[in-house]
Design a protein around this motif. Structure first.
Motif: not given
Length: 334
Positions: A300-319
């Motif tokens: 729904s809100f892919p351009d939100s700063p929160a969405c971008k921050a969450l993607k960073g969390v997911v990348r960190g978790l993947a690591s």
């Protein structure tokens, strides 16, 4: 649909009174000896009950053999957005159509995952293979006590042993099938639900825990206790997430601080405790809106700063899970 009268620990049918709060359970090595046992009418019964490993653990291990990664989402503090983060992580993982994701709602007295996932009115079906989880998407499923309630506003007023019995049934009887990720959303604190899931999953293995906090010291105090719980029970901490780290205006996307990090916030705590810091997620009112409507915030809100921050969390978790970022979030730009 399964009955809420079914979950029982072995041996509890011989008890002469309801289990007290913090009951260790009749099969525990501490049965009849713990502090909660001293004034309990069941003390002698529990002390003489058979002890030893839970006989259902091998069945749980076999049931979850096809679940690749089991992740607990924890926080010592209530209201930090733990269930919200669980739902966001689930949708993030499910963005990959080749990934299969399950969510187990272990907050038995405050189940909110069905509402957040938009499946509040669904019920559980039973087949010869076991309890079927409710499917949110083709590759995202959910199990919650909410699906077993005759009324969505009914209160669950249970003591520890009955909670433990239902958690065991969730782990033993739910037919998840092949899963890449099983996210377990837990209630605040370090009590019965946490001890049960750790003990029951000991043989099948827990990849680790994501610990959630908010920036203020009042939250960090309880999160320190949750980290100690993980250390004492041997759970690997995959990382700490600081939620509500700022406020994002939905109109101009400017971010301002709401909860002041008077002692350095989650990043400082992670450094102090020697655990990975997965990132800070700002407070965006649209996250709450997406949860209320049972929608994916990512869609729904892919351009939100929160969405971008969450993607960073997911990348960190993947690591931390030693997974390829491109597989976990294939649409992520380099």
């Amino acid at each position: 649909m399964p009955s809420l009268e079914e979950p029982q620990e072995s041996g509890t049918n011989q008890l002469v009174a309801p289990e007290p709060e913090h009951c260790p359970g009749p099969e525990s090595q501490q049965a009849g000896q713990g502090d909660a046992c001293q004034t309990c009418p069941n003390k002698e019964i529990c002390a003489s009950a058979p002890k030893g490993p839970d006989p259902d653990i091998p069945a749980i291990t076999e049931r979850l053999a096809d679940v690749k990664h089991k992740i607990l989402v924890l926080s010592g503090k209530g209201g930090v957005g733990k269930s919200t983060l669980t739902g966001l992580l689930a949708h993030a993982f499910a963005n990959n159509p080749d990934s299969t994701v399950g969510v187990l709602d272990l907050d038995l007295t405050g189940p909110s995952m069905p509402k957040m996932m938009g499946v509040e009115s669904e019920t559980i079906h039973i087949s010869s293979a076991g309890w079927s989880p409710v499917y949110v998407l083709d590759n995202l499923s959910l199990m919650s006590i909410q699906f077993m309630l005759p009324n969505r506003d009914d209160a669950i007023i249970w003591r520890g042993a009955k909670k433990n019995g239902l958690i065991k049934q969730f782990l033993r009887d739910v037919d998840w099938g092949d899963l890449d990720f099983l996210l377990c959303d837990t209630p605040p604190g370090t009590s019965d639900e946490h001890l049960s899931v750790v003990q029951l999953l000991k043989e099948s293995g827990i990849d680790g825990a994501v610990v959630v906090t908010t920036p203020q010291e009042v939250a960090l105090l309880d999160v320190r206790r949750e980290i100690q719980f993980c250390v004492k029970t041997g759970i690997k901490i995959l990382g700490l997430v600081e939620n509500m780290s700022g406020f994002v205006c939905p109109n101009c996307t400017f971010e301002s601080q709401i909860f002041q990090a008077t002692t350095g916030g989650g990043r400082a705590l992670a450094k102090e405790m020697g655990i990975p810091f997965l990132g800070s997620v700002p407070l965006d009112p649209r996250i709450g809106m997406a949860c209320d409507y049972g929608e994916s915030f990512f869609d729904s809100f892919p351009d939100s700063p929160a969405c971008k921050a969450l993607k960073g969390v997911v990348r960190g978790l993947a690591s931390q899970l030693k997974l390829d970022h491109e597989w976990v979030m294939p649409d992520e730009e380099p």
